[in-house]
Enzyme design. Structure first.
Site, PDB file in Angstrom:
ATOM      1  N   HIS A  61       2.170   3.713   6.744  1.00 39.50           N
ATOM      2  CA  HIS A  61       2.318   4.123   6.000  1.00 39.50           C
ATOM      3  C   HIS A  61       1.357   5.386   6.154  1.00 39.50           C
ATOM      4  CE1 HIS A  61       0.417   0.711   4.603  1.00 39.50           C
ATOM      5  NE2 HIS A  61      -0.274   0.985   4.341  1.00 39.50           N
ATOM      6  N   ASP A  98       0.476  -0.990   0.245  1.00 40.10           N
ATOM      7  CA  ASP A  98       0.254   0.077  -0.024  1.00 40.10           C
ATOM      8  C   ASP A  98       0.374   1.838  -0.414  1.00 40.10           C
ATOM      9  OD1 ASP A  98      -2.030   1.528  -0.008  1.00 40.10           O
ATOM     10  OD2 ASP A  98      -2.659   1.528   2.254  1.00 40.10           O
TER      11      ASP A  98
END
Length: 1006
Positions: free
Chosen positions: A419, A166
């Site tokens: 993230h 991702d």
């Protein structure tokens, strides 16, 4: 110090080794894979869930709303069917769930792990961002997860695959670190849409990524695969309850032919079509299908039941000639089949930044988003490194309360690397939660400081005074120095070499004396007024200070030193002497020190910089500017937001200098003040003994009363420098990559965003080289920022962003940080300017970058004694290293294993985790780029090392047990494929070559 009992009990649960009897080991790893059918297209269905440790809601909310039910259901499904497989990634979640389970469930889970049916992939505390993270934190958060898996499950739980599905662009340094973890491969989901189209067309979606082609060579190379559908199932085949609820065209497989909605043939045809499409993008008869997505498998039985049907009905077509075979699998099983083919693969040596998913959507805004949070993460990381060292040097009991507090700090810091954490791409409420967790970790860490100093300070049994931090020191608030007339301040240096540090402490008075560690030697000091911009920053508590006490401190390697401050009679003259009136500067106004001088023009604008050591002088300008954030419109809805930087026009608006604040010259530092607007200012500093120019900027609140988002940059320019669109940025604080405007090394870029499409992540620094290849100008940063060089001689860095629109990538709100007073966030940071000959630049750049990252910890106490009595009772100079490390070697890690190490320790010894790093690249410096050899047996002052064992970088397996898969490449005869490692260890004598890291289990005498 009193420790909260419930707090300790909670965190002991998170670090304790499982007491469950481990089931007899079956077959795990590559030998546990379900079999393919030779001659067919074998599609590896990989059931997985992607569980963000915070994004739209907090990490706790995600756990209680979804994650615990995902793991409950998946374990039941795996237990019921030995052919099923599942992978799990985020150990921050898994550890919490596993610690809550009873013994019977734990035994089931251990059986599934030992049989390869539940596989841990990646294995970090989170799936960290790749642009804004520093390599020290990347290593630590993975080691945290690895350690949990090693202690609770053993070797069958050791991750062998990277899974960065991702993150929004991919760093070459990650490939290098993952290879050094012992990983066999890496899979990710996002790459630039133009790059992806080319790779699909040329069938190069899988390749060998050279993570350190010029330094470490093959040991840093990693097989890498781009997943076909991001990390989602093929379109129309998401069988999660969320897909059935929110995707109108998603259908279950309805296989009763007596019902009107029977759709088996339709579903099988659809999946076969998807497989055939994917087969056109990949070069083997092995394909991968990611069967899962964000927080999938809350109702695990539903997803698995539909996949069972899919496998049954697609494979039934083989009877009528289909060559497609579906099987439950994992990324490692898929990777092993690719390896078994023994084919030759292409290679890649650059990175995957920046990432764009359409022509006007470059994900380069998050390089800077939430600049204050980015800096806080960096500061807490430095704090954590120091505390690990202090605990190790004090030889604190690894089962003590301090171990619990260190674990707490490690866990919150690990979560922050996520993230959607450090990237600045969560909702505001979640960003607050990340910051609150970090603050809690910092507070817990103060117990470690006190435990360590309780052992290291006393000379004759007198208890050490309570130590504390001033957590608002960055905005000139510190009760220890503001409200008392005398204080002790101790500085801990986490670097493996002595450091000259300039302390800056807020004080209420105007005349002070500072004594060195002997308590009697006066230390030169300056009193500078606190800047007006500091006073406009909202404060959580009243500020008594009006001035700052500034002095230099020499701190030993991996050691501490205590200085003493005492207020003299108030009303004495200030230590500084203004060189010019505050309101009107004259041409040639100069601030200078031993290494640099800086001049300003008649209006107070930056004019030139001189390196006094080399004699280099360049004319230079610096300006603040802002880009208007594109808001989107009826024909083009792509706005600038938390992820995406999209300026409304390619020419930024300059913020002109409005007030020249003049120069303050002291014995320690000389400062020049500049005001550009009511919300943008800076202080330029030249220190007496520091080899750089510091530019401290203060930006905010960015005004948006015109309903226009603004993205503020600073731009340094050296006229006629001749870099011609070429510049350098670091990769996660380690190796340097060359960048070029409007260019990608492995594909032909069709540039659609001339500004945003040329931004790259900067973690340590950005630099430009003169056209004659003789001079390097560098700007070092104190946090992740987006940077570029759009014009000749430019270095441009984005400092702060405030926007009014969401960019449509899921977060669902504009990046509009209101700050504590609701008027908009004020962000302060520093740049460090370096100008030097190309041949000499690295030895300054490398050392200063480390000092910026690993700043000394400033620790206060009020012992209510005079300095002479303090010196008599307590150690005021502690040197952690008996001998100096070579100038090119960095003490990367000094820590204690919480339980046992990967290698059994001899009786009477305790295992420590120690990493050393050669922090220069090949060819950077004529001397310091050479290999270095040193002995660690008697290196540390408090203890001797009895024996050492090399481990993988992740510290979870002896290096001799790491057997990575080998891959044939098209360029196997090139020099980068033939680099030989310089790393060696003979007894306790270590040799390291450029960029090499050695990870050791060092056993020390108790």
């Amino acid at each position: 110090m009193i420790y909260p009992v419930l707090f300790i009990l909670f965190f002991i649960a998170s670090i304790s080794c499982s007491t469950i009897k481990r089931p007899e080991q079956s077959v795990c790893g590559y030998k546990s894979c379900n079999a393919e059918i030779p001659g067919m297209i074998n599609v590896h269905l990989v059931p997985h869930t992607h569980d963000d440790v915070g994004w739209i809601v907090t990490v706790d909310q995600y756990y209680y709303r979804q994650v615990q039910f995902i793991l409950d259901g998946v374990i039941a499904e795996l237990q019921a069917d030995p052919t099923k497989r599942f992978i799990y990634v985020e150990i921050a979640f898994f550890s919490r769930w596993y610690n809550e389970q009873g013994e019977a469930t734990k035994e089931v889970v251990q059986t599934l792990v030992n049989q390869g049916r539940l596989e841990f992939i990646l294995g970090g505390w989170c799936m960290n961002d790749e642009a804004a993270t520093h390599y020290t934190a990347i290593i630590d958060q993975h080691k945290l997860g690895f350690e949990y898996l090693r202690h609770n499950f053993g070797d069958c739980a050791r991750p062998k695959i990277g899974w960065q599905i991702d993150p929004f662009g991919h760093s070459r340094e990650h490939a290098s670190l993952f290879a050094q973890f012992g990983f066999d491969g890496l899979f990710f989901g996002r790459l630039d849409y133009q790059d992806k189209a080319k790779r699909q067309n040329q069938k190069t979606m899988e390749f060998v990524w050279k993570g350190s082609p010029n330094n470490i060579g093959e040991q840093a190379s990693l097989f890498t695969g781009v997943l076909p559908n991001g990390y989602n199932p093929p379109n129309g085949f998401c069988f999660d309850i969320s897909c059935f609820n929110w995707t109108p065209n998603q259908q279950p497989i309805m296989d009763d032919p007596n019902l009107h909605d029977y759709n088996v043939e339709q579903m099988v045809d659809g999946f076969i079509n998807a497989v055939n499409q994917e087969a056109e993008w990949y070069s083997t008869n092995h394909l991968i299908a990611t069967m899962g997505s964000d927080f999938n498998y809350v109702q695990a039985h539903m997803f698995f039941k539909e996949m069972d049907k899919l496998i049954e009905y697609v494979n039934a077509r083989q009877a009528v000639g289909s060559n497609i075979n579906l099987l439950y699998s994992t990324p490692s099983c898929y990777l092993k089949q690719l390896n078994n083919d023994n084919r030759t693969w292409t290679t890649k040596e650059d990175d995957f930044f920046p990432y764009a998913d359409n022509p006007h959507a470059f994900w380069t805004g998050y390089f800077t988003s939430r600049a204050a949070l980015k800096h806080y993460v960096r500061v807490v990381n430095s704090y954590y490194q120091s505390l690990k060292q202090l605990a190790a040097l004090a030889q604190l009991d690894h089962t003590s309360g301090s171990a619990v507090h260190l674990q707490h700090l490690a866990e919150v810091l690990g979560v922050a690397q996520h993230h959607d954490g450090i990237s600045g791409t969560s909702k505001q409420a979640v960003a607050y939660d990340y910051a609150q967790r970090l603050a809690d970790g910092v507070n817990a860490g103060q117990n470690v400081i006190n435990d360590a100093f309780h052992k290291l300070l006393p000379k004759a049994g007198t208890p050490a005074p309570i130590q504390g931090l001033c957590t608002y020191l960055n905005i000139s608030i510190c009760n220890y120095t503001e409200t008392t007339s005398s204080f002790e301040v101790t500085f801990y240096n986490p670097l493996g070499r002595p450091v000259l540090f300039v302390a800056r402490l807020p004080v209420a008075g105007s005349d002070y004396i500072v004594y060195a560690s002997d308590g009697v030697t006066p230390v030169p000091n300056d009193i500078h007024p606190i800047s007006q911009d500091t006073f406009r920053i909202p404060t959580p508590e009243p500020r008594a200070a009006k001035n700052e006490l500034v002095f230099s401190v020499n701190i030993p390697a991996a050691g501490f030193v205590t200085y003493f401050g005492k207020q003299l009679s108030d009303g004495s003259s200030l230590k500084f002497k203004p060189e010019s009136p505050k309101v009107s500067a004259k041409a040639g106004n100069t601030i200078s020190g031993k290494y640099y001088s800086v001049t300003f023009d008649n209006n107070g604008n930056l004019q030139s910089i001189t390196n006094l050591t080399s004699g280099l002088t360049v004319p230079i300008t610096q300006n603040f500017l802002y880009y208007k954030g594109f808001p989107g419109n009826s024909t083009d809805g792509q706005a600038s937001g938390a992820y995406i930087f999209r300026p409304d026009g390619n020419t930024p608006i300059q913020i002109p200098l409005t007030t020249w604040g003049g120069i303050y010259a002291g014995s320690v530092v000389q400062e020049a003040y500049q005001q550009f607007s009511s919300w943008a200012s800076q202080v330029v500093r030249v220190y007496a003994d520091k080899p750089y120019v510091e530019v401290q900027w203060t930006i905010g609140p960015i005004p948006i009363d015109d309903n226009v988002g603004k993205e503020v940059v600073t731009r340094y320019n050296i006229p006629n420098f001749g870099n011609n669109g070429v510049f350098n940025t670091d990769a996660n604080g380690r190796e340097i990559l060359q960048r070029q405007l409007n260019y990608r090394p492995t594909w032909n870029l069709q540039q659609t965003e001339p500004v945003a499409g040329n931004y790259f992540p900067v973690n340590a620094g950005i630099g430009i080289t003169s056209g004659d290849a003789k001079t390097l100008f560098s700007v070092l940063v104190d946090r992740s920022e987006g940077g570029t060089s759009l014009n000749d001689g430019d270095v441009e860095l984005m400092l702060h962003r405030r926007l009014v629109k969401d960019d449509g990538r899921g977060v669902g709100e504009a990046l509009n940080e209101l700050g504590s007073d609701g008027n908009g966030l004020i962000v302060r940071g520093s740049h460090y300017l370096l100008l030097d000959s190309l041949s000499s630049a690295a030895r300054v750049y490398r050392t200063v970058a480390q000092e910026v990252l690993l700043t000394p910890q400033v620790i206060f106490s009020n012992s209510n004694t005079n300095s002479a009595q303090y010196v008599k009772n307590f150690t005021t100079v502690f040197i952690g290293l008996k001998t100096a490390l070579p100038a090119n070697i960095h003490l990367l890690t000094l820590d204690q294993f919480r339980n046992n190490g990967p290698v059994p320790s001899p009786d009477g010894t305790v295992p420590y985790l120690i990493r050393f790093e050669h922090f220069y690249e090949v060819g950077e410096d004529a001397i310091l780029s050479k290999p270095a050899t040193f002995d660690i047996q008697n290196l540390f002052s408090p203890f001797n090392v009895t024996d050492v064992h090399e481990l993988s970088l992740g510290a979870n397996i002896p290096i001799e047990q790491v057997h990575r898969l080998s891959w044939n490449t098209e360029d196997s005869n090139e020099a980068s494929s033939k680099i030989k490692s310089k790393k060696s260890i003979v007894g306790t004598v270590i040799t390291l070559g450029p960029m090499e890291i050695i990870t050791l289990q060092a056993n020390i005498n108790q």
